[in-house]
Design an enzyme around this catalytic site. Sequence first.
Site, short mmCIF file in Angstrom:
data_model
loop_
_atom_site.label_atom_id
_atom_site.label_comp_id
_atom_site.label_asym_id
_atom_site.label_seq_id
_atom_site.Cartn_x
_atom_site.Cartn_y
_atom_site.Cartn_z
N SER A 1 -85.33 -30.56 -14.42
CA SER A 1 -84.28 -30.82 -15.25
C SER A 1 -85.35 -30.50 -17.15
O SER A 1 -85.99 -31.84 -16.97
CB SER A 1 -83.72 -32.02 -15.80
OG SER A 1 -82.61 -32.40 -14.64
N GLU A 2 -84.61 -30.21 -17.67
CA GLU A 2 -85.29 -29.86 -19.35
C GLU A 2 -83.87 -29.53 -20.38
O GLU A 2 -82.86 -29.69 -19.64
CB GLU A 2 -85.51 -28.98 -19.09
CG GLU A 2 -86.89 -28.75 -17.97
CD GLU A 2 -87.98 -26.76 -18.41
OE1 GLU A 2 -87.51 -26.64 -19.16
OE2 GLU A 2 -89.04 -27.34 -17.59
N SER B 1 -77.95 -27.94 -14.50
CA SER B 1 -77.24 -27.28 -13.47
C SER B 1 -78.05 -25.83 -13.74
O SER B 1 -78.55 -25.13 -12.45
CB SER B 1 -75.30 -27.04 -13.76
OG SER B 1 -75.59 -28.02 -13.82
N GLN C 1 -47.92 -55.14 -0.07
CA GLN C 1 -48.16 -53.56 0.70
C GLN C 1 -49.17 -52.74 -1.09
O GLN C 1 -49.78 -51.78 0.05
CB GLN C 1 -46.52 -53.19 0.87
CG GLN C 1 -47.16 -52.24 1.68
CD GLN C 1 -45.57 -51.62 2.80
OE1 GLN C 1 -44.74 -51.42 1.67
NE2 GLN C 1 -46.03 -51.26 3.79
N GLU D 1 -79.26 -34.27 -9.49
CA GLU D 1 -78.94 -34.25 -7.80
C GLU D 1 -78.66 -32.91 -7.70
O GLU D 1 -78.24 -32.41 -6.44
CB GLU D 1 -79.53 -35.00 -7.14
CG GLU D 1 -81.37 -35.78 -7.35
CD GLU D 1 -81.46 -36.41 -6.05
OE1 GLU D 1 -81.61 -36.25 -4.81
OE2 GLU D 1 -82.15 -37.28 -6.89
N THR E 1 -74.84 -31.63 -10.03
CA THR E 1 -73.29 -32.14 -10.22
C THR E 1 -72.26 -31.95 -9.12
O THR E 1 -72.69 -31.06 -8.56
CB THR E 1 -73.14 -31.58 -12.05
OG1 THR E 1 -72.84 -29.88 -11.05
CG2 THR E 1 -73.69 -31.49 -12.92
N SER E 2 -70.98 -32.23 -9.24
CA SER E 2 -70.75 -32.37 -8.43
C SER E 2 -69.84 -30.48 -8.14
O SER E 2 -69.85 -30.13 -7.17
CB SER E 2 -69.68 -33.07 -8.13
OG SER E 2 -69.66 -34.58 -7.52
N1 COS Z 1 -81.03 -24.94 -0.69
C1 COS Z 1 -82.03 -24.28 -0.52
N2 COS Z 1 -82.22 -22.79 -1.77
C2 COS Z 1 -81.78 -22.10 -1.96
C3 COS Z 1 -80.23 -23.56 -2.79
C4 COS Z 1 -80.01 -24.32 -1.87
N3 COS Z 1 -79.77 -24.89 -1.86
N4 COS Z 1 -79.58 -22.81 -2.97
C5 COS Z 1 -80.68 -21.54 -4.16
N5 COS Z 1 -81.06 -21.49 -3.59
C6 COS Z 1 -82.60 -20.77 -3.02
C7 COS Z 1 -81.59 -19.21 -3.32
O1 COS Z 1 -81.45 -19.19 -1.56
C8 COS Z 1 -82.48 -18.02 -3.33
O2 COS Z 1 -83.78 -18.14 -3.30
P1 COS Z 1 -84.14 -16.50 -2.70
O3 COS Z 1 -85.23 -15.75 -4.27
O4 COS Z 1 -85.72 -16.97 -1.92
O5 COS Z 1 -83.49 -15.38 -2.04
C9 COS Z 1 -82.70 -19.27 -5.09
O6 COS Z 1 -82.53 -20.24 -4.60
C10 COS Z 1 -81.86 -18.23 -6.63
O7 COS Z 1 -80.80 -18.30 -6.06
P2 COS Z 1 -79.25 -18.40 -6.56
O8 COS Z 1 -80.06 -16.41 -7.10
O9 COS Z 1 -78.29 -19.26 -5.99
O10 COS Z 1 -79.47 -18.87 -8.12
P3 COS Z 1 -78.54 -19.55 -9.33
O11 COS Z 1 -79.28 -18.96 -10.18
O12 COS Z 1 -77.49 -18.33 -9.36
O13 COS Z 1 -78.09 -20.36 -8.65
C11 COS Z 1 -77.98 -23.15 -8.34
C12 COS Z 1 -78.76 -21.75 -8.25
C13 COS Z 1 -77.27 -22.53 -9.23
C14 COS Z 1 -77.62 -23.17 -6.98
C15 COS Z 1 -79.34 -24.12 -8.94
O14 COS Z 1 -79.56 -23.58 -9.75
C16 COS Z 1 -78.83 -25.51 -8.52
O15 COS Z 1 -78.68 -25.91 -7.64
N6 COS Z 1 -78.95 -26.39 -10.00
C17 COS Z 1 -78.78 -26.90 -9.99
C18 COS Z 1 -80.31 -27.92 -9.65
C19 COS Z 1 -80.26 -29.56 -9.74
O16 COS Z 1 -79.35 -29.94 -8.71
N7 COS Z 1 -80.05 -30.18 -10.82
C20 COS Z 1 -80.45 -31.47 -10.47
C21 COS Z 1 -81.58 -31.51 -10.94
S1 COS Z 1 -82.57 -32.80 -10.50
S2 COS Z 1 -81.70 -34.67 -10.71
#
Ligand code: COS
Length: 381
Positions: A126-127, A132, A279, A363, A365-366
Amino acid sequence: MNFDFTEDHLMIQQSAKEFAQEAIAPSAVERDIKAEYPAEIVKQLGELGFMGMMVSPDYGGAGLDTLSYVLAMIEISKVDASVGVIMSVNNSLVCYGIEKYGTDFIKEKYLVPLAKGEKLGAFCLSEPEAGSDATNQRTIADKKDNFYFLNGIKNWITNGHSADYYLVMATTDKSKGHKGISTFVVEKDFEGFGRGKKEDKLGIRSSDTSSLTFENCKVPAENMLWEEGKGFNFAMNTLNGGRIGIAAQAIGIAEASFEAAVKYAKERKAFGNPIANLQAIQFMLSDMATKVDCAKLLTFKACALKDSGKPYFKEAAMAKLYSSKVAVENALDSIQVHGGYGYVREYLVERYLRDAKITEIYEGTSEIQKLVIARSLIDGK
Ligand code: COS
């Protein structure tokens, strides 16, 4: 389908429960009030093998399956969700990520002390402008000879002030978008690494969360995980397992809320009888217990898929989505059963609500979990 735990699972569950009651519970309220990091407890968790539960014994871990880890996480989080998240990040994000994607050199140097609990890890994706929208990494890593120089800021980092080793995602090639992101192991003493302020949080106050700064932070090239450009895939693959850990943390809070409500409902009298006879209260208790069981079934299923080497990202997202929702709902219902007593610090349930909320945020959001589930349903992946 087998709903029985093995002897080993029951033993791990029991030892986590005993440790939580004896070593964690006595200081939980005070640490929450003072936002005090549980250094001694984390050290003891390491000695008991709870900080590297799924790591192979070849690298100093306990060599257990994901279900064992989840059972321990539930027991620990039931007593103190702050300790739960410290344990979860070290196990399912840091140790798992290094064991799966690290070179032999990285595993020997970093995984062994992390799995033994001698060192603590943090996961830095995160930054300020990449929560998200995690592909929007502004932290840059430039290569010069055998080093990468990192510049940027990370925030909301669990274990930010307490960790020894940090898994840091940074952009190595901006032109390639998410395929230009890489992951590095950064030591706390590396030149150019800095810690920002500790966040003053609503809940999980005894865990430390902070920002981190990288100013020409000098990282040896051999500290890269997997390979250049695989950092985003690393983060996503690792977070899938992390979400199972957070689901377990949420279940711990939900179950603690339920048990506190049952206990109070049996003791508290109104209209001449224990309120458990009413109840209105019984319906709340029934809903709470049913939801805890549903959350467990989803989470245990995700564990079973992960341990059998099958895809589990959708099920992990479902487990986290549902368990975190139940944690918040059960905490709220438990406060309702307690009435005015639920609103004051003397009873533990107000902390359960404060701790529960973050499980719907970190990790992923919902809303992100729903996006992951929906994409899987629609694309059939
Ligand atoms: N598991 C494995 N790979 C995943 C995945 C998952 N749950 N979600 C996305 N990917 C992979 C995709 O398969 C794609 O891989 P390739 O480029 O090799 O094909 C790559 O990640 C990019 O995916 P996508 O094109 O779907 O990217 P988007 O930007 O559209 O969406 C989301 C990505 C929103 C799903 C991602 O940014 C995300 O999960 N964000 C939340 C991050 C998070 O949990 N932050 C909390 C920080 S840690 S406290």
